[in-house]
Scaffold this motif. Structure first.
Motif, PDB file in Angstrom:
ATOM      1  N   UNK A 356       0.801  -1.219   0.000  1.00 47.25           N
ATOM      2  CA  UNK A 356       0.000   0.000   0.000  1.00 47.25           C
ATOM      3  C   UNK A 356       0.839   1.277   0.000  1.00 47.25           C
ATOM      4  N   UNK A 357       1.942   1.282   0.751  1.00 50.04           N
ATOM      5  CA  UNK A 357       2.805   2.469   0.757  1.00 50.04           C
ATOM      6  C   UNK A 357       3.483   2.632  -0.604  1.00 50.04           C
ATOM      7  N   UNK A 358       4.008   1.535  -1.125  1.00 51.26           N
ATOM      8  CA  UNK A 358       4.646   1.585  -2.437  1.00 51.26           C
ATOM      9  C   UNK A 358       3.650   1.991  -3.516  1.00 51.26           C
ATOM     10  N   UNK A 359       2.399   1.549  -3.371  1.00 52.98           N
ATOM     11  CA  UNK A 359       1.363   1.939  -4.330  1.00 52.98           C
ATOM     12  C   UNK A 359       1.096   3.437  -4.277  1.00 52.98           C
ATOM     13  N   UNK A 360       1.051   3.987  -3.058  1.00 54.19           N
ATOM     14  CA  UNK A 360       0.865   5.435  -2.916  1.00 54.19           C
ATOM     15  C   UNK A 360       2.043   6.196  -3.520  1.00 54.19           C
ATOM     16  N   UNK A 361       3.259   5.692  -3.293  1.00 54.57           N
ATOM     17  CA  UNK A 361       4.448   6.322  -3.886  1.00 54.57           C
ATOM     18  C   UNK A 361       4.353   6.305  -5.410  1.00 54.57           C
ATOM     19  N   UNK A 362       3.915   5.165  -5.964  1.00 53.63           N
ATOM     20  CA  UNK A 362       3.752   5.042  -7.412  1.00 53.63           C
ATOM     21  C   UNK A 362       2.757   6.071  -7.934  1.00 53.63           C
ATOM     22  N   UNK A 363       1.652   6.250  -7.218  1.00 54.67           N
ATOM     23  CA  UNK A 363       0.641   7.228  -7.633  1.00 54.67           C
ATOM     24  C   UNK A 363       1.186   8.649  -7.574  1.00 54.67           C
ATOM     25  N   UNK A 364       1.919   8.965  -6.513  1.00 57.28           N
ATOM     26  CA  UNK A 364       2.485  10.310  -6.364  1.00 57.28           C
ATOM     27  C   UNK A 364       3.497  10.592  -7.474  1.00 57.28           C
ATOM     28  N   UNK A 365       4.366   9.621  -7.751  1.00 56.13           N
ATOM     29  CA  UNK A 365       5.363   9.801  -8.818  1.00 56.13           C
ATOM     30  C   UNK A 365       4.668  10.043 -10.153  1.00 56.13           C
ATOM     31  N   UNK A 366       3.618   9.249 -10.438  1.00 59.15           N
ATOM     32  CA  UNK A 366       2.876   9.432 -11.685  1.00 59.15           C
ATOM     33  C   UNK A 366       2.215  10.792 -11.755  1.00 59.15           C
ATOM     34  N   UNK A 367       1.626  11.230 -10.640  1.00 58.69           N
ATOM     35  CA  UNK A 367       0.954  12.526 -10.616  1.00 58.69           C
ATOM     36  C   UNK A 367       1.942  13.667 -10.834  1.00 58.69           C
ATOM     37  N   UNK A 368       3.081  13.604 -10.157  1.00 58.26           N
ATOM     38  CA  UNK A 368       4.098  14.648 -10.313  1.00 58.26           C
ATOM     39  C   UNK A 368       4.588  14.718 -11.760  1.00 58.26           C
ATOM     40  N   UNK A 369       4.849  13.557 -12.366  1.00 55.45           N
ATOM     41  CA  UNK A 369       5.317  13.526 -13.749  1.00 55.45           C
ATOM     42  C   UNK A 369       4.293  14.149 -14.687  1.00 55.45           C
ATOM     43  N   UNK A 370       3.014  13.825 -14.501  1.00 56.57           N
ATOM     44  CA  UNK A 370       1.977  14.368 -15.377  1.00 56.57           C
ATOM     45  C   UNK A 370       1.774  15.864 -15.159  1.00 56.57           C
ATOM     46  N   UNK A 371       1.864  16.313 -13.901  1.00 51.46           N
ATOM     47  CA  UNK A 371       1.730  17.744 -13.624  1.00 51.46           C
ATOM     48  C   UNK A 371       2.865  18.523 -14.285  1.00 51.46           C
ATOM     49  N   UNK A 372       4.078  17.988 -14.197  1.00 53.09           N
ATOM     50  CA  UNK A 372       5.223  18.648 -14.844  1.00 53.09           C
ATOM     51  C   UNK A 372       5.014  18.720 -16.353  1.00 53.09           C
ATOM     52  N   UNK A 373       4.548  17.621 -16.944  1.00 54.92           N
ATOM     53  CA  UNK A 373       4.304  17.598 -18.391  1.00 54.92           C
ATOM     54  C   UNK A 373       3.217  18.597 -18.777  1.00 54.92           C
ATOM     55  N   UNK A 374       2.160  18.691 -17.961  1.00 55.47           N
ATOM     56  CA  UNK A 374       1.073  19.617 -18.254  1.00 55.47           C
ATOM     57  C   UNK A 374       1.551  21.065 -18.153  1.00 55.47           C
ATOM     58  N   UNK A 375       2.319  21.374 -17.099  1.00 56.80           N
ATOM     59  CA  UNK A 375       2.843  22.737 -16.931  1.00 56.80           C
ATOM     60  C   UNK A 375       3.768  23.110 -18.080  1.00 56.80           C
ATOM     61  N   UNK A 376       4.535  22.124 -18.564  1.00 52.01           N
ATOM     62  CA  UNK A 376       5.455  22.372 -19.684  1.00 52.01           C
ATOM     63  C   UNK A 376       4.725  22.499 -21.012  1.00 52.01           C
ATOM     64  N   UNK A 377       3.426  22.191 -21.023  1.00 45.37           N
ATOM     65  CA  UNK A 377       2.641  22.328 -22.245  1.00 45.37           C
ATOM     66  C   UNK A 377       2.931  21.271 -23.286  1.00 45.37           C
ATOM     67  N   UNK A 378       3.362  20.086 -22.859  1.00 51.51           N
ATOM     68  CA  UNK A 378       3.695  19.018 -23.811  1.00 51.51           C
ATOM     69  C   UNK A 378       2.445  18.393 -24.400  1.00 51.51           C
ATOM     70  N   UNK A 379       2.516  18.023 -25.666  1.00 51.28           N
ATOM     71  CA  UNK A 379       1.412  17.338 -26.320  1.00 51.28           C
ATOM     72  C   UNK A 379       1.309  15.925 -25.749  1.00 51.28           C
ATOM     73  N   UNK A 380       0.101  15.484 -25.355  1.00 47.50           N
ATOM     74  CA  UNK A 380      -0.017  14.184 -24.684  1.00 47.50           C
ATOM     75  C   UNK A 380       0.332  12.977 -25.546  1.00 47.50           C
ATOM     76  N   UNK A 381       0.246  13.117 -26.866  1.00 46.76           N
ATOM     77  CA  UNK A 381       0.549  11.980 -27.755  1.00 46.76           C
ATOM     78  C   UNK A 381       1.903  12.158 -28.435  1.00 46.76           C
ATOM     79  N   UNK A 382       2.064  13.282 -29.129  1.00 43.69           N
ATOM     80  CA  UNK A 382       3.269  13.479 -29.933  1.00 43.69           C
ATOM     81  C   UNK A 382       4.525  13.657 -29.093  1.00 43.69           C
ATOM     82  N   UNK A 383       4.369  14.115 -27.867  1.00 42.84           N
ATOM     83  CA  UNK A 383       5.544  14.337 -27.014  1.00 42.84           C
ATOM     84  C   UNK A 383       5.551  13.427 -25.785  1.00 42.84           C
TER      85      UNK A 383
END
Length: 496
Positions: A356-383
């Motif tokens: 459960x802790x590792x699962x929460x860490x996995x979710x947080x890492x995924x969320x941070x990565x997606x937030x960074x990509x969104x802030x950077x304005x990256x295209x969700x498919x092409x980039x």
């Protein structure tokens, strides 16, 4: 006969949670081969490969001969699987790649492989998160719904995935089983319709049986896309602690997953080629790579089937995300138990027996990565999808090649198994085949990264640094390195 001995266990204080019970550091489950197959085949995202990768492989690779590339990829990976499963009984923990590499090639190589595995699974999960956000928005707006940013849908999917990953593994297995059956069924209906009608205007294709067609165009690029479609099948060993009988279940699941994926991809790619004809398939795939399979379903099965396929395309990606989440969480969990990561990552839930802790860490890492990509304005498919999937493809093929080499070295050094096919011939062929594929991937890194040479070079440097860092980490944390290939008994604290 020589054997590898583990260092004597040493004690370590364990935190005591509310209630006075020692936290468990071992996962539990009764997964059979079928349940594990569902999870790893779902990670391969069969419908996504057929609808997304096959048209690109045909257009950029070797055209009508492309279905043969899945056969070649399956054969190479079968060599890998022979040695991988032969070594399973000699690797007593659920660390998957890094445990095998560490046992065969030493602690430094093992820790370097662990870092590459984390990078690879974080990026492949991030790639699919980006893609599914775009696809859900496209589906909703296509049926008259509101337009919202792709990352809103992505974060919603991330929350649902996190909830399922937090619970017992058998819940995820049931969800994946339903989604996988649905996506495979719709593609098999399409395959049956094409074959039953004798193909398109040119009849059923024979190009994949003709050497000149198989070797036409750019077969190397075709093989590169084909091998990427198998990513996920190799993760069977990460579920060792939750398997009913690991020494039998893991090998059976590995072979079954490889066979199912290989036959399914070959058959379905051949059906798509047959539907359009050898002379037209390259042109049609290049003109509409994202929609040709849905168009084929509408032509041969009906518009209702095409609509169902669009919905199942989304669920296919969700199944892949959930499967990758489970695999990545178990990497974090296993590394927490060795002491490479924080001890909390190695705790399992007292009721769900989940990481459960590792699962929460996995979710947080995924969320941070997606937030960074969104802030950077990256295209969700092409980039996002293209770049992150490129990193993962190179990383996982590198890990498989290292695992094959580890099998060779381990059996040569220990002599615990002297069967030539399982311990020498097949692993050696696997090393050769995977090394050649790795060379193709490295040569085409710029293509994998959307045509960007700097990004391609950056990926190569990132993975090389991660592998080399394993030796530095082994020197800095020798006890954690020793624990790399050591089994952690139930309720025992990790050795740090």
């Amino acid at each position: 006969m020589a054997t590898i001995s583990d260092p004597p266990p040493t004690s370590s204080p364990t935190a005591t949670p509310v209630g006075g019970h020692s936290p468990s550091h071992r996962l539990e489950g009764r997964l059979g081969a079928g349940s594990i197959v569902f999870m790893v085949v779902a990670a391969a995202a069969p419908l996504t490969v057929i609808a997304g990768s096959v048209p690109i492989g045909i257009a950029a690779g070797n055209g009508a001969g492309y279905p043969a590339m899945y056969v070649v990829a399956a054969v190479v990976l079968a060599f890998f699987a022979v040695g991988f499963t032969a070594m399973t009984r000699h690797v007593p923990n659920a660390g998957a790649f890094y445990s095998y590499v560490g046992t065969g090639l030493g602690r430094g190589a093992g820790l370097g492989s662990a870092l590459i595995a984390l990078i690879s699974y974080i990026t492949v999960q991030g790639a699919v998160y980006g893609y599914i956000g775009f696809l859900i928005d496209d589906l909703v707006t296509g049926y008259g719904g509101p337009t919202v940013p792709w990352w809103v849908w992505t974060l919603l999917v991330l929350v649902v995935t996190g909830v399922l990953g937090y619970r017992h593994i058998e819940l995820s297995s049931k969800v994946l089983g339903v989604l996988l059956i649905a996506e495979v069924a719709i593609v098999l209906v399409l395959d049956a319709a094409v074959i039953g009608q004798g193909g398109g205007p040119e009849g059923l294709s024979t190009a994949f049986l003709t050497p000149s067609d198989v070797l036409s165009g750019a077969p190397g690029i075709g093989l590169m896309f084909a091998i990427a479609g198998f990513i996920g099948f190799e993760a069977t060993a990460i579920f060792r602690d939750e398997a009913r009988d690991p020494e039998r279940t893991i090998p059976r699941a590995t072979y079954a997953a490889l066979l199912i994926i290989g036959v399914f991809y070959t058959l379905s790619a051949w059906a798509i080629v047959s539907a359009w004809g050898d002379s037209r398939i390259v042109e049609e795939s290049a003109a509409d790579p994202g929609g040709i399979v849905v168009t084929t379903a509408a032509d041969f099965v009906g518009t209702a089937a095409a609509d169902i396929m669009l919905v199942l395309f989304v669920t296919s990606l969700f199944a892949a995300i959930l499967s990758f989440h489970n695999v990545l969480a178990r990497y974090f969990f296993s590394l927490g138990n060795t002491g490479v990561l924080h001890v909390a990552c190695g705790r399992s839930h007292p009721r769900h027996a989940s990481p459960h802790v590792a699962s929460l860490v996995t979710s947080v890492v995924g969320a941070v990565l997606m937030v960074v990509c969104a802030i950077a304005g990256l295209d969700p498919v092409l980039e996002i999808f293209t770049w992150l999937a490129g990193i993962a493809s190179v990383g996982i093929v590198l890990l498989m090649a290292l695992a094959c080499l580890a099998v060779l070295v381990f059996f040569r050094r220990t002599g615990v198994d002297r069967r030539p096919w399982q311990t020498v011939i097949a692993p050696a062929l696997g090393v050769v085949g995977l090394s050649l594929i790795l060379v193709l991937l490295v040569k085409n890194l710029a293509l994998l990264m959307g045509g960007s040479t700097p990004l391609g070079v950056g990926v190569g440097v990132l993975l090389a640094v991660a592998l080399a860092a394993g030796w530095l980490l082994a020197r800095a944390r020798p006890q954690a390195a020793q624990n790399l290939t050591r089994a952690t008994p139930a309720d025992e604290a990790p050795l740090i």
